[in-house]
Design a protein around this motif. Structure first.
Motif, PDB file in Angstrom:
ATOM      1  N   GLU A 113      75.690  76.884  76.458  1.00 39.53           N
ATOM      2  CA  GLU A 113      76.582  75.922  77.320  1.00 39.53           C
ATOM      3  C   GLU A 113      78.061  76.394  76.704  1.00 39.53           C
ATOM      4  O   GLU A 113      78.834  75.959  77.768  1.00 39.53           O
ATOM      5  N   LEU A 114      78.460  76.812  75.653  1.00 44.60           N
ATOM      6  CA  LEU A 114      79.721  77.074  75.381  1.00 44.60           C
ATOM      7  C   LEU A 114      80.082  78.465  75.645  1.00 44.60           C
ATOM      8  O   LEU A 114      81.356  78.813  75.437  1.00 44.60           O
ATOM      9  N   HIS A 164      85.755  80.797  68.426  1.00 41.48           N
ATOM     10  CA  HIS A 164      86.634  80.178  67.210  1.00 41.48           C
ATOM     11  C   HIS A 164      86.216  79.026  66.693  1.00 41.48           C
ATOM     12  O   HIS A 164      85.302  78.191  67.606  1.00 41.48           O
ATOM     13  N   SER A 165      86.318  78.605  65.441  1.00 40.45           N
ATOM     14  CA  SER A 165      86.042  77.281  65.098  1.00 40.45           C
ATOM     15  C   SER A 165      87.104  77.072  64.078  1.00 40.45           C
ATOM     16  O   SER A 165      87.786  77.585  63.428  1.00 40.45           O
ATOM     17  N   HIS A 166      87.075  75.430  64.129  1.00 37.09           N
ATOM     18  CA  HIS A 166      88.183  74.733  63.047  1.00 37.09           C
ATOM     19  C   HIS A 166      87.227  73.841  62.415  1.00 37.09           C
ATOM     20  O   HIS A 166      86.815  72.564  63.388  1.00 37.09           O
ATOM     21  N   ALA A 167      87.127  73.827  61.188  1.00 36.91           N
ATOM     22  CA  ALA A 167      86.420  72.644  60.424  1.00 36.91           C
ATOM     23  C   ALA A 167      87.309  72.109  59.183  1.00 36.91           C
ATOM     24  O   ALA A 167      88.035  73.042  58.691  1.00 36.91           O
ATOM     25  N   SER A 168      87.441  70.803  59.290  1.00 40.10           N
ATOM     26  CA  SER A 168      88.212  70.109  58.206  1.00 40.10           C
ATOM     27  C   SER A 168      87.470  68.971  57.533  1.00 40.10           C
ATOM     28  O   SER A 168      86.799  68.491  58.325  1.00 40.10           O
ATOM     29  N   PHE A 169      87.950  68.909  56.251  1.00 37.16           N
ATOM     30  CA  PHE A 169      87.269  67.672  55.627  1.00 37.16           C
ATOM     31  C   PHE A 169      88.554  67.412  54.383  1.00 37.16           C
ATOM     32  O   PHE A 169      88.912  68.097  53.519  1.00 37.16           O
ATOM     33  N   VAL A 211      84.898  76.668  69.966  1.00 35.37           N
ATOM     34  CA  VAL A 211      85.442  76.912  71.006  1.00 35.37           C
ATOM     35  C   VAL A 211      84.821  78.261  71.563  1.00 35.37           C
ATOM     36  O   VAL A 211      84.576  79.140  70.848  1.00 35.37           O
ATOM     37  N   GLY A 212      84.361  77.993  72.716  1.00 35.74           N
ATOM     38  CA  GLY A 212      83.567  79.223  73.428  1.00 35.74           C
ATOM     39  C   GLY A 212      84.249  79.646  74.585  1.00 35.74           C
ATOM     40  O   GLY A 212      85.097  79.165  75.107  1.00 35.74           O
ATOM     41  N   THR A 213      83.712  80.802  75.375  1.00 36.10           N
ATOM     42  CA  THR A 213      84.307  81.268  76.331  1.00 36.10           C
ATOM     43  C   THR A 213      83.887  80.128  77.652  1.00 36.10           C
ATOM     44  O   THR A 213      84.848  80.135  78.784  1.00 36.10           O
TER      45      THR A 213
END
Length: 186
Positions: A6-7, A12-17, A105-107
């Motif tokens: 589906e993505l 790209h990915s963005h992970a925050s904590f 984030v995917g196409t």
């Protein structure tokens, strides 16, 4: 969802904590360099794990910036590059209000997971498609994820189950964290 297509191709990915934890509490193990303290090992390890699961690979290149206080990183940002022009950002700190999230984030779309580390019983993820449409995905769980890990470990010890996280994934996470810390020290 990642394997459903589906993505599209993951780019790209963005992970925050982030949590608010006054650095003045020096007796806290998180602030003891000799005990492996620091934001990356304490909080960023979760972001590194999710990033590794998204890309199913060790990054080919990393860079990082950090704030060091009393011998430990109190704020950390890591940049990871993977094969195929794929990338990720992880960030963590002991400053500011509690904030966490994961964006993939995917196409074909972007997935927003608001609290990937808290283990909420009910949560809504948002999938935004390339044409701008939004799809809310209700995620529910009757089991706290930490309890699930604990129960799985007991079953593994008794020879009744396989580990939820294979040792290779744990090794990938540790190698990634070490690479990020080395990059930050440059």
């Amino acid at each position: 969802l990642l394997n459903s297509g589906e993505l599209g191709e993951i780019l790209h990915s963005h992970a925050s904590f982030h949590i608010h934890l006054p650095v003045t509490k020096t007796r806290n193990i998180r602030f003891q360099p000799e005990a492996g303290g620091g934001a990356l090992w304490d909080l960023g390890c979760y972001a590194v794990d999710l990033t590794g699961r998204v890309f199913e690979a060790f990054p080919k290149e990393v860079s990082a910036s950090t704030r060091i206080e009393n011998g430990i990183d109190t704020s950390f940002t890591g940049y990871l590059k993977y094969d195929g022009a794929r990338s990720a950002v992880i960030e963590c700190s002991f400053y500011g209000p509690r904030r966490e999230g994961l964006q993939i984030v995917g196409t074909h779309g972007t997935l927003q997971i608001p609290r990937p580390f808290k283990g909420e019983a009910r949560e809504t993820w948002v999938l935004t498609t390339a044409d701008g449409g939004n799809k809310e995905i209700a995620v529910t769980s009757d089991v706290n994820p930490y309890q699930k890990q604990f129960r799985n470990f007991h079953r593994v010890i008794r020879g009744e189950a396989e580990l939820l996280m294979p040792p290779a994934a744990s090794l990938r996470n540790a190698r990634t964290i070490e690479a990020l810390l080395t990059a930050a020290a440059r």
